[in-house]
Design a protein around this motif. Structure first.
Motif, mmCIF file in Angstrom:
data_model
loop_
_atom_site.group_PDB
_atom_site.id
_atom_site.type_symbol
_atom_site.label_atom_id
_atom_site.label_comp_id
_atom_site.label_asym_id
_atom_site.label_seq_id
_atom_site.Cartn_x
_atom_site.Cartn_y
_atom_site.Cartn_z
ATOM 1 N N ARG A 98 0.835 -1.187 0.000
ATOM 2 C CA ARG A 98 0.000 0.000 0.000
ATOM 3 C C ARG A 98 0.880 1.251 0.000
ATOM 4 N NH1 ARG A 98 -4.835 -0.505 4.016
ATOM 5 N NH2 ARG A 98 -5.081 -2.268 2.610
ATOM 6 N N GLY A 100 -0.034 5.349 -0.958
ATOM 7 C CA GLY A 100 -0.986 6.325 -1.449
ATOM 8 C C GLY A 100 -2.264 5.623 -1.886
ATOM 9 N N SER A 101 -2.668 5.818 -3.136
ATOM 10 C CA SER A 101 -3.878 5.197 -3.666
ATOM 11 C C SER A 101 -3.605 3.817 -4.266
ATOM 12 C CB SER A 101 -4.509 6.095 -4.722
ATOM 13 O OG SER A 101 -3.618 6.272 -5.807
ATOM 14 N N VAL A 102 -2.347 3.409 -4.258
ATOM 15 C CA VAL A 102 -1.986 2.105 -4.813
ATOM 16 C C VAL A 102 -2.157 1.040 -3.738
ATOM 17 C CG1 VAL A 102 -0.151 0.721 -5.834
ATOM 18 C CG2 VAL A 102 -0.360 3.148 -6.422
ATOM 19 N N ASP A 103 -2.948 0.020 -4.048
ATOM 20 C CA ASP A 103 -3.283 -1.027 -3.094
ATOM 21 C C ASP A 103 -3.247 -2.353 -3.850
ATOM 22 O OD1 ASP A 103 -6.193 -1.699 -0.950
ATOM 23 O OD2 ASP A 103 -4.092 -2.309 -0.808
#
Length: 115
Positions: A98, A100-103
């Motif tokens: 994970r 930022g917005s990357v998951d």
């Protein structure tokens, strides 16, 4: 793109140990938070442990003192050492990245604790 591949799951007797590995590849950001989650049949996915880039760890109460999350940056691998395993630890274990917005999630590895 980041790819995660888990390994190390299997069948173990109560009280036994396993070490899960999560191999990371792709456009890895070293300051990402890594985590292990698990999902048992009929239950929601739950957090097991997380590890921040600075080395801060967080564990679920149910695994505190039994599980240890760690990483080897040279090998781009994150580990979950599981000791004193219990039948209630049986689940599919997922690695998570994970930033930022990357998951990103791995495909999971099955851990079964049974005699």
């Amino acid at each position: 793109q980041v790819h995660l591949v888990e390994s190390g799951g299997g069948l173990v007797q109560p009280g036994g140990s396993l070490r899960l590995s999560c191999a990371r590849s792709g456009s890895i950001v070293l300051i990402a938070t890594m985590g292990w989650f698990r999902q048992a049949p009929g239950k929601q996915r739950e957090l097991v442990a997380t590890l921040t880039w600075s080395g801060r760890t967080n564990y679920a109460d149910s695994v505190m003192g039994r599980f240890t999350i760690s990483r080897d940056n040279a090998k781009n691998t994150v580990y979950l050492q599981m000791n004193s395993l219990k039948p209630e630890d049986t689940a599919v274990y997922y690695c998570n990245y994970r930033f930022g917005s990357v998951d990103i999630w791995g495909q999971g590895t099955q851990v079964t604790v049974s005699s």
